[in-house]
Design an enzyme around this catalytic site. Sequence first.
Site, short mmCIF file in Angstrom:
data_model
loop_
_atom_site.label_atom_id
_atom_site.label_comp_id
_atom_site.label_asym_id
_atom_site.label_seq_id
_atom_site.Cartn_x
_atom_site.Cartn_y
_atom_site.Cartn_z
NE ARG A 15 -2.06 -2.24 3.28
CZ ARG A 15 -2.48 -2.65 4.48
NH1 ARG A 15 -3.62 -2.17 4.97
NH2 ARG A 15 -1.77 -3.49 5.20
CG ASN A 227 -1.17 -0.38 7.03
OD1 ASN A 227 -0.19 -0.99 7.42
ND2 ASN A 227 -2.35 -0.46 7.62
C1 UD1 Z 1 -2.22 -5.96 11.67
C2 UD1 Z 1 -3.15 -6.80 12.54
C3 UD1 Z 1 -4.36 -5.93 12.91
C4 UD1 Z 1 -3.88 -4.70 13.64
C5 UD1 Z 1 -2.83 -3.94 12.83
C6 UD1 Z 1 -2.20 -2.86 13.70
C7 UD1 Z 1 -2.99 -9.17 11.91
C8 UD1 Z 1 -3.59 -10.26 11.14
N1 UD1 Z 1 -3.59 -7.98 11.81
O1 UD1 Z 1 -2.91 -5.63 10.48
O2 UD1 Z 1 -5.23 -6.66 13.74
O3 UD1 Z 1 -4.99 -3.85 13.91
O4 UD1 Z 1 -1.78 -4.82 12.39
O5 UD1 Z 1 -1.30 -2.04 13.00
O6 UD1 Z 1 -2.03 -9.38 12.64
N2 UD1 Z 1 4.32 -9.03 8.46
C9 UD1 Z 1 5.30 -9.98 8.37
N3 UD1 Z 1 5.02 -11.14 7.72
C10 UD1 Z 1 3.81 -11.40 7.18
C11 UD1 Z 1 2.79 -10.41 7.29
C12 UD1 Z 1 3.10 -9.23 7.94
O7 UD1 Z 1 6.43 -9.80 8.84
O8 UD1 Z 1 3.64 -12.49 6.64
C13 UD1 Z 1 4.65 -7.77 9.16
C14 UD1 Z 1 4.58 -6.56 8.25
O9 UD1 Z 1 5.88 -6.27 7.73
C15 UD1 Z 1 4.11 -5.46 9.17
C16 UD1 Z 1 3.36 -6.19 10.26
O10 UD1 Z 1 3.70 -7.54 10.17
O11 UD1 Z 1 5.20 -4.74 9.75
C17 UD1 Z 1 1.85 -6.03 10.15
O12 UD1 Z 1 1.43 -6.46 8.88
P1 UD1 Z 1 0.33 -5.65 8.07
O13 UD1 Z 1 0.11 -6.35 6.78
O14 UD1 Z 1 0.67 -4.23 8.04
O15 UD1 Z 1 -0.94 -5.91 9.00
P2 UD1 Z 1 -2.23 -4.99 9.16
O16 UD1 Z 1 -3.14 -5.22 8.03
O17 UD1 Z 1 -1.82 -3.60 9.44
CA CA Z 2 0.03 -2.47 9.45
#
Ligand code: UD1
Ligand code: CA
Length: 461
Positions: A15, A227
């Site tokens: 995003r 994001n």
């Molecule tokens: C996530 C939470 C959501 C919360 C929000 C807060 C989950 C499923 N959702 O959503 O409940 O309100 O954060 O900001 O946990 N990442 C990894 N590996 C992956 C996926 C993500 O390392 O496979 C890391 C990303 O780099 C990022 C973080 O985890 O730094 C959060 O991932 P993101 O996709 O931004 O989650 P949100 O949709 O924001």
């Molecule tokens: Ca996030």
Amino acid sequence: MNKYVVILAAGKGTRMKSQLYKVLHKVCGKTMVEHVVDAAKGTNPDKIITVVGNGADSVKDVLAGQSEFAFQEKQLGTGDAVMATSDLLENLDGSTLVATGDTPLFTAETFNNLFKKHAESGNSATVLTAKAPNPFGYGRIIRDEDGNVLRIVEQKDGTPEELAVDEINTGVFCFDNKELFKALKQVGNDNAQGEYYLTDVLEIMRKAGHKVGAYEMPDFSESLGVNDRIALAQATKIMQRRINEKHMKNGVSFIDPDTAYIDGDVKIGNDTVIEGNVVIKGKTEIGSDCYITNSSRIIDSKIGNHVTITSSTLQEAQMDDNTDIGPNSHLRPKAIIRKGAHIGNFVEIKKAEIGEDSKVGHLTYVGDATLGKDINIGCGTIFSNYDGVKKFHTNVGDHSFIGAGATIIAPVNIADHAFVAADSTITKDVDKYDMAIARGRQTNKPDYWHKLPLSKDKDWE
Ligand code: UD1
Ligand code: CA
């Protein structure tokens, strides 16, 4: 009780629409993931582990020496990301705080509070929550009538009633470490995004008979998750206010703190005044009782006490006590302005030292030079340091005077108490007490006016 922190930073950040991996975008001069690591360090944990994947090498470079790393091969979700740390963590007793690398505003105080609340509660999992003015995009905290936390529902999975909840998952949790890994093994990916959600751990633990709970923080703004670029600008605004308020508490005045853009590691002494529209970046240190006017840009520079900077740009430069510069001058790397020296307007200085009480008042370029004390450099002087291939050095001794418009062709040594006449082109050394004059001699032609074409235009007397 041992404490561990896991920071999730393997995502790409689609995003953001960027070539740069999301957690490496900067907020007030520091990458988002470093901000999270800083807050984590403030809890004195036994381990900090950052989960890397997309851009793993760049993230590791930025955090080298500050974190251990776990590698998540494919970004299958936040639950899978935590699972990637199992080799480093799974068998250890203690509490694990999990945070995401895209929430740069959390403070060590909040992380410490969460560790504390978690320890006091006897929970196996405690989620850090906040009431969001606009909860869109966040996971929602679903509670029963008695307020007990049941589960977390993601934006894309929620029913309209669930999405009406304004209490959100900040993305930060504290877990009993061993229970966390037990529960992670049961997380599935049967949801709208086909991902293994860390958030599902809460419901899994609760159903297995463990106590789960929430700690609601009073202020949402710390939990802002970045994001996209809109949230990045919001985070920067909040961080900027925090930084400027810290300086104000230390005795720095701001004419308009909303337009003073100062990186987090900048140091500023008391009684310094910062006008609006000023940028101060990197490792800059500014002393006390300085005045920095609008449109100044100061990067990685060291400024002493009682210094005035008027609408000028400084990069990797040094200004000692009681100096001034500007308006519209430029100090480039390795410019050193010694005590009491004056740099006026439209002056550029690069890799040169200007000695104590010397004056470079107007429209001058000084490059690759060492100037002594109490020197006057006239308007429009050029230190010609470059022959197209190499750079050469010039020395000017104490109390010397360089007349306006001189061109000094390096390498050359001008001694103490030397005098260079205005408009001279200096190619040879000048000795002590000598005057150098190198310019065409003036000849005056009497009555020549009447021979000029313009004298024919009109009847002149
Ligand atoms: C996530 C939470 C959501 C919360 C929000 C807060 C989950 C499923 N959702 O959503 O409940 O309100 O954060 O900001 O946990 N990442 C990894 N590996 C992956 C996926 C993500 O390392 O496979 C890391 C990303 O780099 C990022 C973080 O985890 O730094 C959060 O991932 P993101 O996709 O931004 O989650 P949100 O949709 O924001
Ligand atoms: Ca996030």
